[in-house]
Design an enzyme around this catalytic site. Structure first.
Site, PDB file in Angstrom:
ATOM      1  N   HIS A 173      34.240  38.764  48.352  1.00  0.00           N
ATOM      2  CA  HIS A 173      32.743  38.582  48.194  1.00  0.00           C
ATOM      3  C   HIS A 173      31.968  39.548  48.195  1.00  0.00           C
ATOM      4  O   HIS A 173      30.421  39.646  47.945  1.00  0.00           O
ATOM      5  CB  HIS A 173      32.603  37.149  47.880  1.00  0.00           C
ATOM      6  N   ARG A 216      27.504  28.360  37.894  1.00  0.00           N
ATOM      7  CA  ARG A 216      28.930  27.645  38.211  1.00  0.00           C
ATOM      8  C   ARG A 216      28.252  26.688  39.124  1.00  0.00           C
ATOM      9  O   ARG A 216      27.246  27.240  39.944  1.00  0.00           O
ATOM     10  CB  ARG A 216      29.213  28.641  38.615  1.00  0.00           C
ATOM     11  N   GLU A 264      41.076  30.058  37.262  1.00  0.00           N
ATOM     12  CA  GLU A 264      41.535  30.673  37.930  1.00  0.00           C
ATOM     13  C   GLU A 264      42.320  30.488  38.891  1.00  0.00           C
ATOM     14  O   GLU A 264      42.382  31.320  40.320  1.00  0.00           O
ATOM     15  CB  GLU A 264      39.943  30.739  38.871  1.00  0.00           C
ATOM     16  N   ASP A 305      39.701  35.306  42.150  1.00  0.00           N
ATOM     17  CA  ASP A 305      40.804  34.391  42.414  1.00  0.00           C
ATOM     18  C   ASP A 305      42.158  34.049  41.748  1.00  0.00           C
ATOM     19  O   ASP A 305      43.191  34.215  42.512  1.00  0.00           O
ATOM     20  CB  ASP A 305      40.470  33.534  42.389  1.00  0.00           C
ATOM     21  N   ARG A 342      42.365  37.613  48.717  1.00  0.00           N
ATOM     22  CA  ARG A 342      41.536  39.062  48.019  1.00  0.00           C
ATOM     23  C   ARG A 342      40.676  39.555  49.704  1.00  0.00           C
ATOM     24  O   ARG A 342      39.895  40.435  49.435  1.00  0.00           O
ATOM     25  CB  ARG A 342      40.549  38.151  47.527  1.00  0.00           C
ATOM     26  N   CYS A 352      35.345  36.341  33.834  1.00  0.00           N
ATOM     27  CA  CYS A 352      34.061  36.950  34.117  1.00  0.00           C
ATOM     28  C   CYS A 352      33.999  37.198  35.751  1.00  0.00           C
ATOM     29  O   CYS A 352      33.620  37.636  36.871  1.00  0.00           O
ATOM     30  CB  CYS A 352      32.481  35.077  34.342  1.00  0.00           C
TER      31      CYS A 352
HETATM   32  C1  PEP Z   1      36.819  35.045  40.103  1.00  0.00           C
HETATM   33  O1  PEP Z   1      37.455  34.681  41.051  1.00  0.00           O
HETATM   34  O2  PEP Z   1      37.400  36.064  39.730  1.00  0.00           O
HETATM   35  C2  PEP Z   1      35.074  34.426  40.166  1.00  0.00           C
HETATM   36  C3  PEP Z   1      34.674  35.118  39.335  1.00  0.00           C
HETATM   37  O3  PEP Z   1      34.855  33.831  41.278  1.00  0.00           O
HETATM   38  P1  PEP Z   1      34.217  34.332  42.676  1.00  0.00           P
HETATM   39  O4  PEP Z   1      34.458  36.210  42.730  1.00  0.00           O
HETATM   40  O5  PEP Z   1      33.211  33.878  42.736  1.00  0.00           O
HETATM   41  O6  PEP Z   1      35.396  33.258  43.197  1.00  0.00           O
HETATM   42 MG    MG Z   2      36.649  32.604  42.019  1.00  0.00          MG
END
Ligand code: PEP
Ligand code: MG
Length: 547
Positions: A191, A334, A433, A457, A467, A504
């Site tokens: 993130h 979300r 995800e 994810d 990740r 996304c």
């Molecule tokens: C994802 O997991 O691809 C996503 C868009 O959500 P985040 O990156 O906030 O976990």
């Molecule tokens: Mg995610």
């Protein structure tokens, strides 16, 4: 200490752009695990007393500052926290544990967590909030006992170097003071990297600067595309990186021509090109680049860097601001996706062995219905200001979606009974995800109004690669056939049920896959505003192969 002189290091570029400047080290301090190298009970008691005194002082200062800045609630909150440090039951419990041989950290953890759990089990919303406060105080005391330092803001524009950046740190940084990030750990999908890209700040991970920690006048040149970091750059290197920066800026400026354009391939195929945002401020950027909607508003970003969750009214005003910034365009908010690397001290769930597999996303909301309902109330109340869509993260089973939908239904009835305005037709969708969601997409598509594929994810869980861990990024191949098949299958299931499927996750901006995604029938791509124009240009140059 290292010898001075230019030194070249190679990391992984995780956010494009180049920068040259002084290095500011963001030192989160070392964490001493509870129970290690404990002193005598008398020594531990005095360490605890010292931490308690400093925590009280910090809270009193914070209360005064917050009171002066915003008046009322925030100031009072810190006062409440300061009072907890005087509570005789808590103090007696901690002192007894230390006298019985526990190190100060363990005593604080056990006693405060014990009280917090008791409060929670009363199943009273007020007491749940107090439990969250108690955990906040616990975190503050532990940080002091661990000697954790929290200075995260450089004094002048600098390259911020850290072992690891937590999203809560990243979001608090003043972007005018951050020229670039350099971290030792953290993959492209963590993130902090996503935030760096959204903030338009170059970043490189996989570079360890700990050997230079003694040097106070360290300078660096950073390239977030190539992953190069040059320490003590000489004049030629400085000029080279400054030229890269110029070129990058020029290319960005040329892309503005695409801001007012529709998103269409050369042969006329259309895809909805939306933006991922984390705040009402980001929504303005999304509107400026001509985002056709918000495909993902990471609502938890509103809370990061704060001690507590926002109130219903605060949330309502943030959602309303976003909806009003994107009039007539779909906005997908979300619901809270906290847990794993996104923590809010006031909502601490206690330590988890494997947080990525723990109580995160929708699970946390289902376990904390009060928190979930507050957010849903704010969302429904905001729905009258635009085209709101609500999306649930981390769904793995149909029953989780069903429970989430029941909460929505209850909130709608509550609002109607209170005479508050809301739209009852807000589409309710889910993120795909988890591998389980992919494999049950057929069933989920019958209950959800739309799908949005979270490739960050999904890559993590399909390839079994954390990740957050840059060391396994080579194994977390986002072009893995398993992932592409999962996306294709999800889109097919969605379309068979007559619902839309978008992407996304960060892969949505991967231009090498755009043609594949469009040929698969992906209805929407949602990317950071900083990536949108380039993607729109590339889409305009594509011709699809249609069967
Ligand atoms: C994802 O997991 O691809 C996503 C868009 O959500 P985040 O990156 O906030 O976990
Ligand atoms: Mg995610």
């Amino acid at each position: 200490m290292r010898r001075r002189g230019e030194h070249r290091l190679q990391g992984t570029g995780i956010s494009a752009g180049a920068a040259v400047g002084p290095v500011f080290r963001l030192d989160r301090g070392r964490r001493k695990p509870a129970g290690e190298s404990a002193g005598t009970p008398a020594e531990e008691l005095s360490r605890f007393e010292e931490a308690r005194k400093r925590a009280k002082q910090a809270l009193t200062d914070l209360s005064r500052r917050a009171g002066a800045a915003v008046g009322g609630d925030e100031g009072q909150l810190f006062e409440t926290h300061a009072l907890m440090l005087e509570d005789p039951d808590l103090l007696e419990g901690i002192q007894a544990a230390i006298s019985g041989g526990s190190p100060a950290e363990r005593a604080v953890e056990q006693v405060l967590e014990g009280f917090a759990l008791e409060m929670e089990h009363l199943n009273d919303p007020y007491m749940s909030m107090r439990a969250a406060d108690l955990r906040d105080v616990k975190g503050r005391l532990l940080a002091l006992l661990w000697g954790e330092t929290r200075q995260i803001q450089p004094d002048c524009p600098s390259i911020v170097a850290a072992d690891e950046l937590m999203p809560s740190d990243t979001i608090q940084l003043d972007r005018r003071l951050v020229l670039a990030f350099v971290t030792r750990v953290g993959g492209a999908d963590c993130h902090a990297a996503i935030l760096a890209r959204a903030m338009g700040i170059p970043a490189v991970s996989g570079v360890d600067l700990s050997m230079w920690s003694g040097e106070t006048d360290l300078t660096a040149a950073v390239d977030g595309c190539t992953g190069e970091v040059v320490l003590y750059p000489d004049q030629a290197a400085e000029d080279d990186f400054a030229a890269r920066r110029q070129l990058d800026r020029r290319q960005q400026e040329e892309l503005w021509a695409y801001a007012g354009q529709p998103t269409r391939t050369r042969d006329g195929a259309e895809v909805l090109l939306c933006c991922n945002i984390g705040s009402p401020e980001d929504a303005k950027e999304a509107a400026a680049v001509g985002g056709e909607g918000v495909g993902l508003f990471r609502s938890e970003f509103l809370y990061l860097g704060r001690q507590q969750l926002s109130t219903e009214e605060e949330q309502l005003s943030a959602y309303r601001a976003v909806l009003e910034t994107m009039p007539d365009r779909p906005v997908v908010v979300r619901t809270l996706d906290l847990g794993a690397d996104k923590q809010v001290p006031g909502l601490s769930m206690g330590a988890e062995e494997n947080p990525a597999l723990g109580l995160r996303g929708i699970r946390l909301c289902l376990e904390r219905p009060q928190v979930f309902r507050t957010q849903l109330r704010a969302l429904y109340r905001a729905s009258v200001y635009g085209r709101l869509h609500i999306m649930f993260p981390m769904i793995a089973s149909c029953w989780e979606l069903e429970e989430a939908l029941e909460h929505c239904c209850a909130v709608r009835s509550q609002l109607a009974a209170e005479g508050l305005a809301f739209r009852s037709d807000v589409p309710l969708g889910i993120m795909i995800e988890t591998p389980a969601a992919v494999l049950t997409a057929e069933e989920l598509a019958r209950k959800a109004d739309f799908f949005s594929i979270g490739t960050n994810d999904l890559t993590q869980y399909l390839t079994a690669c954390d990740r957050q861990n840059g060391a396994v990024s080579r194994y977390a191949d986002p072009h893995h056939p398993a992932l592409l098949r999962a996306i294709r299958h999800t889109v097919e299931c969605a379309h068979r049920s007559g619902i839309r499927a978008g992407i996304c996750g960060e892969l949505a901006a991967d231009q090498s896959l755009t043609q594949t995604f469009l040929e698969m029938g992906v209805d929407e791509l949602s990317v950071s505003p900083a990536r949108l124009l380039e993607l729109r240009r590339d889409i305009s140059r594509l011709t699809l192969n249609r069967d």
